[in-house]
Design a protein around this motif. Structure first.
Motif, PDB file in Angstrom:
ATOM      1  N   GLN A   1       0.832  -1.205   0.000  1.00  0.00           N
ATOM      2  CA  GLN A   1       0.000   0.000   0.000  1.00  0.00           C
ATOM      3  C   GLN A   1       0.869   1.259   0.000  1.00  0.00           C
ATOM      4  OE1 GLN A   1      -2.323  -1.176   3.436  1.00  0.00           O
ATOM      5  NE2 GLN A   1      -4.131  -1.549   2.151  1.00  0.00           N
ATOM      6  N   ASP A   2       1.975   1.223   0.744  1.00  0.00           N
ATOM      7  CA  ASP A   2       2.893   2.360   0.739  1.00  0.00           C
ATOM      8  C   ASP A   2       3.494   2.585  -0.648  1.00  0.00           C
ATOM      9  OD1 ASP A   2       2.475   2.887   3.413  1.00  0.00           O
ATOM     10  OD2 ASP A   2       4.422   2.119   4.092  1.00  0.00           O
ATOM     11  N   VAL A   3       3.907   1.506  -1.289  1.00  0.00           N
ATOM     12  CA  VAL A   3       4.477   1.617  -2.635  1.00  0.00           C
ATOM     13  C   VAL A   3       3.428   2.181  -3.594  1.00  0.00           C
ATOM     14  CG1 VAL A   3       5.369   0.320  -4.623  1.00  0.00           C
ATOM     15  CG2 VAL A   3       6.188  -0.218  -2.310  1.00  0.00           C
ATOM     16  N   GLN A   4       2.216   1.643  -3.520  1.00  0.00           N
ATOM     17  CA  GLN A   4       1.132   2.103  -4.403  1.00  0.00           C
ATOM     18  C   GLN A   4       0.840   3.586  -4.159  1.00  0.00           C
ATOM     19  OE1 GLN A   4      -0.841  -0.106  -6.436  1.00  0.00           O
ATOM     20  NE2 GLN A   4      -2.487   1.247  -6.962  1.00  0.00           N
TER      21      GLN A   4
ATOM     22  N   PHE B   1      11.376  -8.880   2.351  1.00  0.00           N
ATOM     23  CA  PHE B   1      10.522  -9.786   3.112  1.00  0.00           C
ATOM     24  C   PHE B   1      10.889 -11.263   2.946  1.00  0.00           C
ATOM     25  CE2 PHE B   1       7.791  -6.011   2.964  1.00  0.00           C
ATOM     26  CZ  PHE B   1       7.409  -5.933   4.291  1.00  0.00           C
ATOM     27  N   SER B   2      11.883 -11.553   2.101  1.00  0.00           N
ATOM     28  CA  SER B   2      12.272 -12.942   1.807  1.00  0.00           C
ATOM     29  C   SER B   2      11.064 -13.763   1.350  1.00  0.00           C
ATOM     30  CB  SER B   2      12.934 -13.600   3.027  1.00  0.00           C
ATOM     31  OG  SER B   2      14.112 -12.919   3.379  1.00  0.00           O
ATOM     32  N   ILE B   3      10.344 -13.178   0.421  1.00  0.00           N
ATOM     33  CA  ILE B   3       9.160 -13.805  -0.175  1.00  0.00           C
ATOM     34  C   ILE B   3       9.397 -13.842  -1.677  1.00  0.00           C
ATOM     35  CG2 ILE B   3       6.663 -13.579  -0.571  1.00  0.00           C
ATOM     36  CD1 ILE B   3       6.514 -11.929   2.013  1.00  0.00           C
ATOM     37  N   SER B   4       9.009 -14.913  -2.326  1.00  0.00           N
ATOM     38  CA  SER B   4       9.237 -15.003  -3.768  1.00  0.00           C
ATOM     39  C   SER B   4       8.444 -13.931  -4.522  1.00  0.00           C
ATOM     40  CB  SER B   4       8.845 -16.390  -4.291  1.00  0.00           C
ATOM     41  OG  SER B   4       7.444 -16.525  -4.319  1.00  0.00           O
ATOM     42  N   ARG B   5       8.965 -13.548  -5.656  1.00  0.00           N
ATOM     43  CA  ARG B   5       8.282 -12.565  -6.512  1.00  0.00           C
ATOM     44  C   ARG B   5       6.897 -13.078  -6.907  1.00  0.00           C
ATOM     45  NH1 ARG B   5      10.684  -8.788  -9.612  1.00  0.00           N
ATOM     46  NH2 ARG B   5       9.721  -9.626 -11.484  1.00  0.00           N
ATOM     47  N   SER B   6       6.800 -14.368  -7.182  1.00  0.00           N
ATOM     48  CA  SER B   6       5.497 -14.913  -7.588  1.00  0.00           C
ATOM     49  C   SER B   6       4.484 -14.824  -6.446  1.00  0.00           C
ATOM     50  CB  SER B   6       5.631 -16.345  -8.104  1.00  0.00           C
ATOM     51  OG  SER B   6       6.090 -17.202  -7.102  1.00  0.00           O
ATOM     52  N   ASP B   7       4.923 -14.998  -5.211  1.00  0.00           N
ATOM     53  CA  ASP B   7       4.013 -14.838  -4.072  1.00  0.00           C
ATOM     54  C   ASP B   7       3.538 -13.393  -3.957  1.00  0.00           C
ATOM     55  OD1 ASP B   7       4.009 -17.472  -3.321  1.00  0.00           O
ATOM     56  OD2 ASP B   7       5.348 -17.213  -1.599  1.00  0.00           O
ATOM     57  N   ILE B   8       4.432 -12.460  -4.208  1.00  0.00           N
ATOM     58  CA  ILE B   8       4.050 -11.046  -4.131  1.00  0.00           C
ATOM     59  C   ILE B   8       3.067 -10.708  -5.250  1.00  0.00           C
ATOM     60  CG2 ILE B   8       4.901  -8.671  -4.313  1.00  0.00           C
ATOM     61  CD1 ILE B   8       7.437  -9.715  -2.833  1.00  0.00           C
ATOM     62  N   PHE B   9       3.336 -11.199  -6.458  1.00  0.00           N
ATOM     63  CA  PHE B   9       2.393 -10.982  -7.561  1.00  0.00           C
ATOM     64  C   PHE B   9       1.040 -11.605  -7.236  1.00  0.00           C
ATOM     65  CE2 PHE B   9       6.139 -10.132 -10.314  1.00  0.00           C
ATOM     66  CZ  PHE B   9       5.721  -8.912 -10.815  1.00  0.00           C
ATOM     67  N   SER B  10       1.035 -12.745  -6.594  1.00  0.00           N
ATOM     68  CA  SER B  10      -0.198 -13.415  -6.212  1.00  0.00           C
ATOM     69  C   SER B  10      -1.007 -12.554  -5.248  1.00  0.00           C
ATOM     70  CB  SER B  10       0.121 -14.771  -5.582  1.00  0.00           C
ATOM     71  OG  SER B  10      -1.042 -15.420  -5.161  1.00  0.00           O
ATOM     72  N   VAL B  11      -0.344 -11.990  -4.257  1.00  0.00           N
ATOM     73  CA  VAL B  11      -1.022 -11.116  -3.298  1.00  0.00           C
ATOM     74  C   VAL B  11      -1.569  -9.885  -4.011  1.00  0.00           C
ATOM     75  CG1 VAL B  11      -0.673  -9.611  -1.290  1.00  0.00           C
ATOM     76  CG2 VAL B  11       0.284 -11.920  -1.281  1.00  0.00           C
ATOM     77  N   CYS B  12      -0.741  -9.265  -4.852  1.00  0.00           N
ATOM     78  CA  CYS B  12      -1.185  -8.069  -5.581  1.00  0.00           C
ATOM     79  C   CYS B  12      -2.375  -8.362  -6.483  1.00  0.00           C
ATOM     80  CB  CYS B  12      -0.046  -7.512  -6.426  1.00  0.00           C
ATOM     81  SG  CYS B  12       1.278  -6.776  -5.487  1.00  0.00           S
ATOM     82  N   SER B  13      -2.359  -9.518  -7.120  1.00  0.00           N
ATOM     83  CA  SER B  13      -3.445  -9.890  -8.030  1.00  0.00           C
ATOM     84  C   SER B  13      -4.750 -10.147  -7.285  1.00  0.00           C
ATOM     85  CB  SER B  13      -3.068 -11.146  -8.818  1.00  0.00           C
ATOM     86  OG  SER B  13      -1.942 -10.901  -9.603  1.00  0.00           O
TER      87      SER B  13
ATOM     88  N   TYR C   1      -5.900  -8.548  -4.598  1.00  0.00           N
ATOM     89  CA  TYR C   1      -6.524  -7.295  -4.182  1.00  0.00           C
ATOM     90  C   TYR C   1      -6.661  -6.342  -5.364  1.00  0.00           C
ATOM     91  CZ  TYR C   1      -5.615  -8.895   0.566  1.00  0.00           C
ATOM     92  OH  TYR C   1      -5.585  -9.626   1.723  1.00  0.00           O
ATOM     93  N   ALA C   2      -7.877  -5.886  -5.610  1.00  0.00           N
ATOM     94  CA  ALA C   2      -8.145  -5.000  -6.744  1.00  0.00           C
ATOM     95  C   ALA C   2      -7.460  -3.638  -6.599  1.00  0.00           C
ATOM     96  CB  ALA C   2      -9.654  -4.808  -6.909  1.00  0.00           C
ATOM     97  N   GLN C   3      -7.081  -3.267  -5.393  1.00  0.00           N
ATOM     98  CA  GLN C   3      -6.481  -1.948  -5.182  1.00  0.00           C
ATOM     99  C   GLN C   3      -5.098  -1.809  -5.814  1.00  0.00           C
ATOM    100  OE1 GLN C   3      -4.919  -1.082  -1.110  1.00  0.00           O
ATOM    101  NE2 GLN C   3      -5.617  -3.160  -0.644  1.00  0.00           N
ATOM    102  N   PHE C   4      -4.422  -2.941  -6.052  1.00  0.00           N
ATOM    103  CA  PHE C   4      -3.067  -2.864  -6.577  1.00  0.00           C
ATOM    104  C   PHE C   4      -3.063  -2.908  -8.098  1.00  0.00           C
ATOM    105  CE2 PHE C   4      -2.349  -4.917  -2.337  1.00  0.00           C
ATOM    106  CZ  PHE C   4      -1.811  -3.789  -1.738  1.00  0.00           C
ATOM    107  N   LYS C   5      -2.261  -2.030  -8.674  1.00  0.00           N
ATOM    108  CA  LYS C   5      -2.155  -1.934 -10.124  1.00  0.00           C
ATOM    109  C   LYS C   5      -0.714  -2.203 -10.530  1.00  0.00           C
ATOM    110  CE  LYS C   5      -5.712   1.668 -10.380  1.00  0.00           C
ATOM    111  NZ  LYS C   5      -6.371   1.189  -9.232  1.00  0.00           N
ATOM    112  N   PHE C   6      -0.536  -2.835 -11.687  1.00  0.00           N
ATOM    113  CA  PHE C   6       0.793  -3.146 -12.192  1.00  0.00           C
ATOM    114  C   PHE C   6       1.233  -2.197 -13.302  1.00  0.00           C
ATOM    115  CE2 PHE C   6      -0.525  -7.412 -10.631  1.00  0.00           C
ATOM    116  CZ  PHE C   6       0.436  -7.533  -9.640  1.00  0.00           C
ATOM    117  N   LYS C   7       0.347  -1.320 -13.724  1.00  0.00           N
ATOM    118  CA  LYS C   7       0.682  -0.374 -14.784  1.00  0.00           C
ATOM    119  C   LYS C   7       0.717   1.029 -14.207  1.00  0.00           C
ATOM    120  CE  LYS C   7      -1.542  -3.043 -18.420  1.00  0.00           C
ATOM    121  NZ  LYS C   7      -2.634  -3.079 -19.386  1.00  0.00           N
TER     122      LYS C   7
END
Length: 152
Positions: free
Chosen positions: A27-30, A48-60, A62-68
């Motif tokens: 949310q801070d980054v957004q 956070f020592s979390i895989s990139r795919s896990d982070i993308f999964s979390v972002c996907s 929640y509708a609040q997060f945008k990738f563009k």
């Protein structure tokens, strides 16, 4: 490992590097950048020592997060019942035509992003749109042209 271009852009130090702090950090980054970039995902993954795919999964999830990256101006068209009945569909179609983009897209020059929202909570002003943080009520097609001219 690929170099993270903007690692110093974000300060996650206020968060313990635990998975339960990922969403607030996102949310801070957004809030700061307007979207979640590849660089931000890499920095979060490392911190956070979390895989990139896990982070993308979390972002996907929640509708609040945008990738563009959003445009300089964001136009939100209400599609709630009152706005829909009073013609917000025509407003959205006119905006798509005039801007040359579909909802969820940004103009090629990066000036305007177009979004459809479920409800703005401005039913008495239907049809309503929000441009950046300003609410426009009882919007007509003629007014749309003036609003767009004011953004250029």
């Amino acid at each position: 490992m690929e170099e993270i271009k903007n690692f110093n852009t974000w300060d996650f130090s206020k968060y313990e590097p635990k998975r339960e702090n990922l969403v607030p950090a996102l949310q801070d980054v957004q809030e700061k950048d307007g979207y979640i970039s590849e660089d931000a995902v890499s920095a979060l993954s490392e911190y956070f020592s979390i895989s990139r795919s896990d982070i993308f999964s979390v972002c996907s999830f929640y509708a609040q997060f945008k990738f563009k990256k959003p445009g300089k101006h964001i136009i939100k068209v209400c599609k709630g019942t009152a706005c829909h009945v009073r013609g917000s569909g025509s407003l959205l179609a006119a905006l798509e035509e005039r801007l040359g983009i579909k909802e969820g897209e940004t103009t090629a020059d990066g000036l305007i992003s177009l979004e459809r929202v479920a409800c703005l909570g401005a039913c008495a002003l239907a049809p309503a749109i929000v441009v950046d943080d300003k609410v426009y009520g009882r919007v007509t097609l003629a007014q749309l042209k003036k609003i767009l001219e004011g953004l250029k």
